[in-house]
Design a protein around this motif. Structure first.
Motif, PDB file in Angstrom:
ATOM      1  N   PHE A  43       5.602  -0.769  -7.136  1.00  0.00           N
ATOM      2  CA  PHE A  43       5.784  -0.177  -5.808  1.00  0.00           C
ATOM      3  C   PHE A  43       6.579  -1.096  -4.886  1.00  0.00           C
ATOM      4  O   PHE A  43       7.446  -0.636  -4.125  1.00  0.00           O
ATOM      5  N   GLN A  44       6.327  -2.389  -4.940  1.00  0.00           N
ATOM      6  CA  GLN A  44       7.011  -3.327  -4.058  1.00  0.00           C
ATOM      7  C   GLN A  44       8.501  -3.429  -4.368  1.00  0.00           C
ATOM      8  O   GLN A  44       9.281  -3.905  -3.531  1.00  0.00           O
ATOM      9  N   LYS A  45       8.913  -2.977  -5.567  1.00  0.00           N
ATOM     10  CA  LYS A  45      10.320  -3.086  -5.977  1.00  0.00           C
ATOM     11  C   LYS A  45      11.047  -1.740  -5.959  1.00  0.00           C
ATOM     12  O   LYS A  45      12.238  -1.680  -6.270  1.00  0.00           O
ATOM     13  N   VAL A  46      10.341  -0.667  -5.627  1.00  0.00           N
ATOM     14  CA  VAL A  46      10.989   0.648  -5.610  1.00  0.00           C
ATOM     15  C   VAL A  46      12.087   0.669  -4.548  1.00  0.00           C
ATOM     16  O   VAL A  46      11.874   0.312  -3.388  1.00  0.00           O
ATOM     17  N   ASP A  47      13.289   1.087  -4.961  1.00  0.00           N
ATOM     18  CA  ASP A  47      14.418   1.196  -4.045  1.00  0.00           C
ATOM     19  C   ASP A  47      14.344   2.558  -3.347  1.00  0.00           C
ATOM     20  O   ASP A  47      14.366   3.604  -4.000  1.00  0.00           O
ATOM     21  N   VAL A  48      14.259   2.545  -2.023  1.00  0.00           N
ATOM     22  CA  VAL A  48      14.087   3.778  -1.258  1.00  0.00           C
ATOM     23  C   VAL A  48      15.353   4.062  -0.459  1.00  0.00           C
ATOM     24  O   VAL A  48      15.855   3.201   0.267  1.00  0.00           O
ATOM     25  N   THR A  49      15.868   5.282  -0.594  1.00  0.00           N
ATOM     26  CA  THR A  49      17.010   5.725   0.186  1.00  0.00           C
ATOM     27  C   THR A  49      16.624   6.981   0.970  1.00  0.00           C
ATOM     28  O   THR A  49      15.625   7.633   0.654  1.00  0.00           O
TER      29      THR A  49
ATOM     30  N   TRP B  25       1.512  -0.193 -11.258  1.00  0.00           N
ATOM     31  CA  TRP B  25       2.083   0.397 -10.058  1.00  0.00           C
ATOM     32  C   TRP B  25       2.070  -0.554  -8.873  1.00  0.00           C
ATOM     33  O   TRP B  25       2.994  -0.561  -8.044  1.00  0.00           O
ATOM     34  N   SER B  26       1.055  -1.371  -8.745  1.00  0.00           N
ATOM     35  CA  SER B  26       0.973  -2.295  -7.614  1.00  0.00           C
ATOM     36  C   SER B  26       2.196  -3.206  -7.557  1.00  0.00           C
ATOM     37  O   SER B  26       2.720  -3.504  -6.478  1.00  0.00           O
ATOM     38  N   GLU B  27       2.680  -3.654  -8.742  1.00  0.00           N
ATOM     39  CA  GLU B  27       3.862  -4.512  -8.791  1.00  0.00           C
ATOM     40  C   GLU B  27       5.141  -3.683  -8.667  1.00  0.00           C
ATOM     41  O   GLU B  27       6.097  -4.087  -7.999  1.00  0.00           O
TER      42      GLU B  27
ATOM     43  N   ALA C   9       0.853  -1.194   0.000  1.00  0.00           N
ATOM     44  CA  ALA C   9       0.000   0.000   0.000  1.00  0.00           C
ATOM     45  C   ALA C   9       0.889   1.244   0.000  1.00  0.00           C
ATOM     46  O   ALA C   9       1.628   1.479   0.959  1.00  0.00           O
ATOM     47  N   ASP C  10       0.813   2.024  -1.052  1.00  0.00           N
ATOM     48  CA  ASP C  10       1.625   3.237  -1.178  1.00  0.00           C
ATOM     49  C   ASP C  10       0.974   4.373  -0.392  1.00  0.00           C
ATOM     50  O   ASP C  10       0.220   5.177  -0.939  1.00  0.00           O
ATOM     51  N   ILE C  11       1.287   4.426   0.894  1.00  0.00           N
ATOM     52  CA  ILE C  11       0.722   5.452   1.763  1.00  0.00           C
ATOM     53  C   ILE C  11       1.675   6.636   1.928  1.00  0.00           C
ATOM     54  O   ILE C  11       1.447   7.523   2.751  1.00  0.00           O
TER      55      ILE C  11
END
Length: 400
Positions: A371-377, A367-369, A343-345
């Motif tokens: 979002f789970q793979k987005v690399d966040v720094t 986007w649902s797929e 869930a992209d909150i």
């Protein structure tokens, strides 16, 4: 002037004056007296045992202020302040009409400032209810929204210790800006946005009151947040996890951060003065990444360590630990929302749509797929604007 012309001018002036006065006089023809209204303070929506919509309302009972009682301070006996009435229907509109049949006064929704959704209904889906609320002419779009662990009706029937009613109790709690605050309008925008996810304050199990008349009665309190994907609740965040989502959402407005330092006994508590956060998305070679950039100002309000925070070396040590605490909270919330609830909150979708409109247009259905793979720094900068007075230990030669 000719008498005939004078009379004609007077006649025209009289007609114009009547044209101005009549609309004003007609403005009161449909007014409603307060004594003819059932003023709604809060609304709860649940799923009944028959799988119908159960609509509950908290109705204000007007009464004269007792002598010597300050405005806004409860006398402790809330039973005479409000009453709760419920009705069931196949839709929320149907339940509203049935509710009116149970009240002798016309329901007035204009003062409704709280909407509570029961957990069972939240898991089933709240899209229809929010759409109706936004389309209705009377209920406020700025009403605060909550999801309750117990039924919404139970929350309305609860009796807080200091406030007049449970509606005011909940509003006061979210106004502290320590957790999330969501209105009906905010919720509608989140659910219809690119991310298709939302976060709502969670009303946990209620603790019993220990005060006088209300002793043993339940009081509501907020503990974390409910997470929705689409219009259905998919999980919840704890208090600590909820504070972690405030930074990426640029909603960190107030709060206290308390840290401990390695090799130093005691704690340092810092008050949040202000914070600015920015999401910086990037798409490169098919890889989606985003940087959460934070710039925050704090002040030291208590120092029980031996560190002298007037010393630059000690201040840098505190800053490094604060950065670790903030980013740990962010990662904790991100891990649960991204990996467990998908869930992209955080508003990542809006950031990518803003900076890469062409790519987003082609990929938004995936986007649902993605979002789970987005690399966040994370890039966090902490500024300590005020260190306060050095403690006695530091003054006597404490560690730097």
């Amino acid at each position: 002037m000719d008498p005939f012309r004078r009379r004609k001018n007077n006649y025209i002036s009289l007609v114009l004056l009547l044209c101005l006065i009549i609309p004003v006089l007609a403005g009161c023809w449909d007014r409603a007296e307060v004594n003819d209204l059932a003023i709604i303070l809060a609304t709860g929506v649940d799923v009944s045992k028959k799988e119908e919509i159960e609509l509950s309302v908290q109705v204000f009972i007007p009464k004269p202020v007792e002598g010597g009682q300050q405005e806004g301070v409860s006398s402790g006996n809330n039973s005479s302040q409000t009453l709760v009435r419920s009705a069931q229907g196949v839709t929320i509109a149907d339940a509203m009409s049935r509710l009116q049949e149970k009240l002798t006064r016309r329901i007035f929704w204009g003062q409704n400032e709280v909407l509570i959704i029961g957990e069972k209904l939240a898991k089933k889906g709240i899209g229809d209810q929010i759409d109706f609320w936004m389309g209705h002419t009377e209920p406020r779009e700025r009403a605060d929204v909550f999801v309750s662990m117990d039924s919404a009706k139970e929350v309305l029937e609860s009796m807080p210790e200091l406030e007049r009613d449970s509606a005011k109790q909940l509003r006061k709690l979210v106004d502290t800006q320590i957790g999330v605050k969501v209105t009906v309008k905010d919720l509608s925008e989140m659910l219809s946005g690119d991310a298709g996810a939302a976060v709502i304050p969670w009303v946990a199990k209620m603790s019993p009151s220990n005060l006088g008349v209300n002793k043993g009665k339940n009081i509501p309190f907020i503990q974390g947040a409910a997470v929705l994907r689409g219009d259905k609740m998919v999980g919840r965040l704890s208090d600590k996890e909820t504070r972690g989502i405030l930074w990426p959402r640029n909603e960190a407005k107030s709060g206290i951060i308390t840290i401990s330092l390695k090799d130093d006994e005691g704690f340092v508590s810092l008050n949040l003065l202000r914070s600015h956060n920015k999401l910086i998305p990037k798409i490169s070679n098919g890889n989606w990444s985003i940087k959460v950039k934070t710039n925050t100002d704090l002040e030291v309000i208590q120092n029980t360590t031996n560190l002298n925070l007037l010393n630059l070396k000690s201040t840098k040590k505190v800053k490094r630990m604060v950065v670790q605490v903030i980013e740990k909270r962010e990662r904790l919330a991100l891990s649960k929302a991204q990996k467990k609830m998908n869930a992209d909150i955080f508003g990542f979708a809006e950031a990518f749509q803003r900076d890469y409109p062409g790519t987003w247009k082609r990929k938004k259905n995936e986007w649902s797929e993605i979002f789970q793979k987005v690399d966040v720094t994370f890039e966090t900068k902490v500024n300590i604007r005020r260190t306060g007075l050095s403690n006695e230990k530091a003054k006597k030669g404490g560690r730097e």
